[in-house]
Design an enzyme around this catalytic site. Sequence first.
Site, PDB file in Angstrom:
ATOM      1  N   ARG A  55       7.294  94.420  40.741  1.00 15.95           N
ATOM      2  CA  ARG A  55       6.924  95.785  40.390  1.00 15.95           C
ATOM      3  C   ARG A  55       8.064  96.784  40.634  1.00 15.95           C
ATOM      4  NH1 ARG A  55       1.473  95.928  39.940  1.00 15.95           N
ATOM      5  NH2 ARG A  55       1.999  97.502  38.452  1.00 15.95           N
ATOM      6  N   ARG A  81       6.369 102.572  38.873  1.00 17.94           N
ATOM      7  CA  ARG A  81       5.852 103.091  40.126  1.00 17.94           C
ATOM      8  C   ARG A  81       6.729 104.060  40.879  1.00 17.94           C
ATOM      9  NH1 ARG A  81       2.716  98.352  43.296  1.00 17.94           N
ATOM     10  NH2 ARG A  81       0.737  98.748  42.300  1.00 17.94           N
ATOM     11  N   ARG A 103       6.742 108.878  32.833  1.00 15.37           N
ATOM     12  CA  ARG A 103       5.271 108.810  32.912  1.00 15.37           C
ATOM     13  C   ARG A 103       4.597 110.172  32.738  1.00 15.37           C
ATOM     14  NH1 ARG A 103       1.333 107.501  33.120  1.00 15.37           N
ATOM     15  NH2 ARG A 103       0.375 106.540  34.923  1.00 15.37           N
ATOM     16  N   ASP A 105       2.428  94.746  31.070  1.00 13.47           N
ATOM     17  CA  ASP A 105       1.375  94.552  32.073  1.00 13.47           C
ATOM     18  C   ASP A 105       0.649  93.263  31.742  1.00 13.47           C
ATOM     19  OD1 ASP A 105      -0.078  96.117  34.402  1.00 13.47           O
ATOM     20  OD2 ASP A 105      -1.622  95.126  33.221  1.00 13.47           O
ATOM     21  N   TYR A 117     -10.232  89.808  36.022  1.00 11.41           N
ATOM     22  CA  TYR A 117     -10.368  91.161  35.455  1.00 11.41           C
ATOM     23  C   TYR A 117     -11.383  91.171  34.317  1.00 11.41           C
ATOM     24  CZ  TYR A 117      -6.499  92.976  38.178  1.00 11.41           C
ATOM     25  OH  TYR A 117      -5.711  93.387  39.225  1.00 11.41           O
TER      26      TYR A 117
HETATM   27  O1  CP3 Z   1       8.173  95.896  37.738  1.00 16.84           O
HETATM   28  C1  CP3 Z   1       7.184  96.227  37.092  1.00 16.84           C
HETATM   29  O2  CP3 Z   1       6.360  97.085  37.464  1.00 16.84           O
HETATM   30  C2  CP3 Z   1       7.073  95.512  35.771  1.00 16.84           C
HETATM   31  C3  CP3 Z   1       5.912  95.734  34.993  1.00 16.84           C
HETATM   32  C4  CP3 Z   1       4.554  95.306  35.510  1.00 16.84           C
HETATM   33  C5  CP3 Z   1       3.412  96.137  35.415  1.00 16.84           C
HETATM   34  N1  CP3 Z   1       2.330  95.383  35.787  1.00 16.84           N
HETATM   35  C6  CP3 Z   1       3.370  97.541  34.959  1.00 16.84           C
HETATM   36  C7  CP3 Z   1       2.345  98.446  35.587  1.00 16.84           C
HETATM   37  C8  CP3 Z   1       4.161  94.065  36.023  1.00 16.84           C
HETATM   38  C9  CP3 Z   1       4.999  92.842  36.368  1.00 16.84           C
HETATM   39  C10 CP3 Z   1       2.739  94.124  36.176  1.00 16.84           C
HETATM   40  C11 CP3 Z   1       1.940  92.986  36.643  1.00 16.84           C
HETATM   41  C12 CP3 Z   1       0.540  93.191  37.010  1.00 16.84           C
HETATM   42  N2  CP3 Z   1      -0.360  94.086  36.516  1.00 16.84           N
HETATM   43  C13 CP3 Z   1      -0.149  92.370  37.946  1.00 16.84           C
HETATM   44  C14 CP3 Z   1       0.433  91.192  38.668  1.00 16.84           C
HETATM   45  C15 CP3 Z   1       1.279  91.608  39.809  1.00 16.84           C
HETATM   46  C16 CP3 Z   1       0.527  92.133  41.013  1.00 16.84           C
HETATM   47  O3  CP3 Z   1       0.854  93.261  41.413  1.00 16.84           O
HETATM   48  O4  CP3 Z   1      -0.312  91.421  41.530  1.00 16.84           O
HETATM   49  C17 CP3 Z   1      -1.466  92.858  38.042  1.00 16.84           C
HETATM   50  C18 CP3 Z   1      -2.564  92.313  38.943  1.00 16.84           C
HETATM   51  C19 CP3 Z   1      -1.597  93.936  37.121  1.00 16.84           C
HETATM   52  C20 CP3 Z   1      -2.785  94.736  36.815  1.00 16.84           C
HETATM   53  C21 CP3 Z   1      -2.552  96.171  37.117  1.00 16.84           C
HETATM   54  N3  CP3 Z   1      -1.880  97.049  36.286  1.00 16.84           N
HETATM   55  C22 CP3 Z   1      -2.942  96.899  38.268  1.00 16.84           C
HETATM   56  C23 CP3 Z   1      -3.693  96.308  39.442  1.00 16.84           C
HETATM   57  C24 CP3 Z   1      -2.517  98.231  38.071  1.00 16.84           C
HETATM   58  C25 CP3 Z   1      -2.844  99.460  38.894  1.00 16.84           C
HETATM   59  C26 CP3 Z   1      -2.392  99.519  40.233  1.00 16.84           C
HETATM   60  C27 CP3 Z   1      -0.967  99.942  40.326  1.00 16.84           C
HETATM   61  O5  CP3 Z   1      -0.721 101.137  40.524  1.00 16.84           O
HETATM   62  O6  CP3 Z   1      -0.111  99.076  40.199  1.00 16.84           O
HETATM   63  C28 CP3 Z   1      -1.820  98.280  36.857  1.00 16.84           C
HETATM   64  C29 CP3 Z   1      -1.124  99.453  36.293  1.00 16.84           C
HETATM   65  C30 CP3 Z   1       0.350  99.292  36.181  1.00 16.84           C
HETATM   66  N4  CP3 Z   1       0.984  98.268  35.541  1.00 16.84           N
HETATM   67  C31 CP3 Z   1       1.317 100.182  36.658  1.00 16.84           C
HETATM   68  C32 CP3 Z   1       2.570  99.676  36.280  1.00 16.84           C
HETATM   69  C33 CP3 Z   1       3.931 100.234  36.528  1.00 16.84           C
HETATM   70  C34 CP3 Z   1       0.944 101.432  37.482  1.00 16.84           C
HETATM   71  C35 CP3 Z   1       1.745 102.620  37.437  1.00 16.84           C
HETATM   72  C36 CP3 Z   1       1.565 103.476  36.220  1.00 16.84           C
HETATM   73  O7  CP3 Z   1       0.424 103.788  35.847  1.00 16.84           O
HETATM   74  O8  CP3 Z   1       2.602 103.867  35.711  1.00 16.84           O
END
Ligand code: CP3
Length: 345
Positions: free
Chosen positions: A28, A32, A41, A77, A152
């Site tokens: 991640r 973020r 964002r 994602d 999910y």
């Molecule tokens: O480095 C990176 O961030 C690469 C991109 C990436 C995202 N999601 C973008 C994202 C990756 C590799 C993921 C994987 C992902 N997504 C997983 C597996 C990894 C893990 O953390 O266990 C899971 C379970 C998800 C599902 C998901 N998507 C969740 C639980 C959330 C919300 C919680 C959070 O804030 O992370 C998301 C949203 C999401 N996906 C964001 C990002 C950057 C949140 C930030 C935003 O809204 O910009």
Amino acid sequence: MLKQGLNDRLIRACRCQPVDATPVWFMRQAGRFLPEYRKIREKYDIISICKNPELSAQVTMLPVTALGVDAAIIFADIMIPLEAMGVGFEIKEGLGPVVTSPIVNLESANSLTELNAKSELFFVLEAIRLAKRTLEVPLIGFSGAPFTLASYLIEGKPTRDFIKTKAMMYREPKVWYLLMDKLATAMGAYLRAQVEAGVDVVQLFDSWAGCLSPQDYHQYVLPYSQQILKNLESTGVPRIHFGTGTSTLLEEMKQAGGDVFGVDWRIPIDVAWERLGYDVGIQGNLDPVVLLADFELAKSQTREILERTKGRPGHIFNLGHGMLPDTPPERAAEIVKFVHDATRN
Ligand code: CP3
């Protein structure tokens, strides 16, 4: 393929070959916490960024310069391919994916369509091609593993206890196996398409598999993750198999496949590696919360991981789970430099 003369530490570590310094990247890392990402964002939601190849490639590359990491991970994602299979969802701020019509029976599982990755996920593949033009470090492609995606789809929203998911597994095995089979086929094709588009490494995220007993993982999950990982074997691209809370599942996960295994902080990294065997690599282990503490504490926990892995070929430094939104970017950059300096040959 990685261009000649570029940083190949990650690839070498995935193959358990010696490296000039231990490779570092953070799960991640692309979204973020970076101010440049937050700025983007303000104008676009996360799905719009994923669907815009230029923006996605740009976000993918941000942490490479900002932190000095040895790999990039494509900005997407785990939910993205599900949309192409007919699943409606929203990503709720601070919560995570919320599915419009969760899977409740055979009919709803049956309604998931086949995934045509090349046409329906063209934007991800295009983002990969764009990022590859400029990147000087390996690019990691990824997908969710069938269990984590199924959780999910069945729960409809993030959960702690996975009751609906497990109840489906135990009470409706026909629905469960159909769903897992569809997800394994789709993710196998999606990851293959990512490899063809140019990713150098793939990671299978089974973030929530740790909620299962080893016996249930073996029966209900292993064959499907194995199908995906086996399907990728002939590409020659290294495969990272990641989960959290998997201390009791490591042998099962190894049986499912992978060249490198991601572990969280609940198990000492040397204990995990010994159990997995030294024929595979290991990644992870630092608690992401440690990056919220001062540098001295972060350094001492990082040093401990390096002492436990003893410079053995196959170690990739990473967090045990995703980077937290409040992580100060300079702390992450300091840790990257610390690992490189401490391990440079
Ligand atoms: O480095 C990176 O961030 C690469 C991109 C990436 C995202 N999601 C973008 C994202 C990756 C590799 C993921 C994987 C992902 N997504 C997983 C597996 C990894 C893990 O953390 O266990 C899971 C379970 C998800 C599902 C998901 N998507 C969740 C639980 C959330 C919300 C919680 C959070 O804030 O992370 C998301 C949203 C999401 N996906 C964001 C990002 C950057 C949140 C930030 C935003 O809204 O910009």
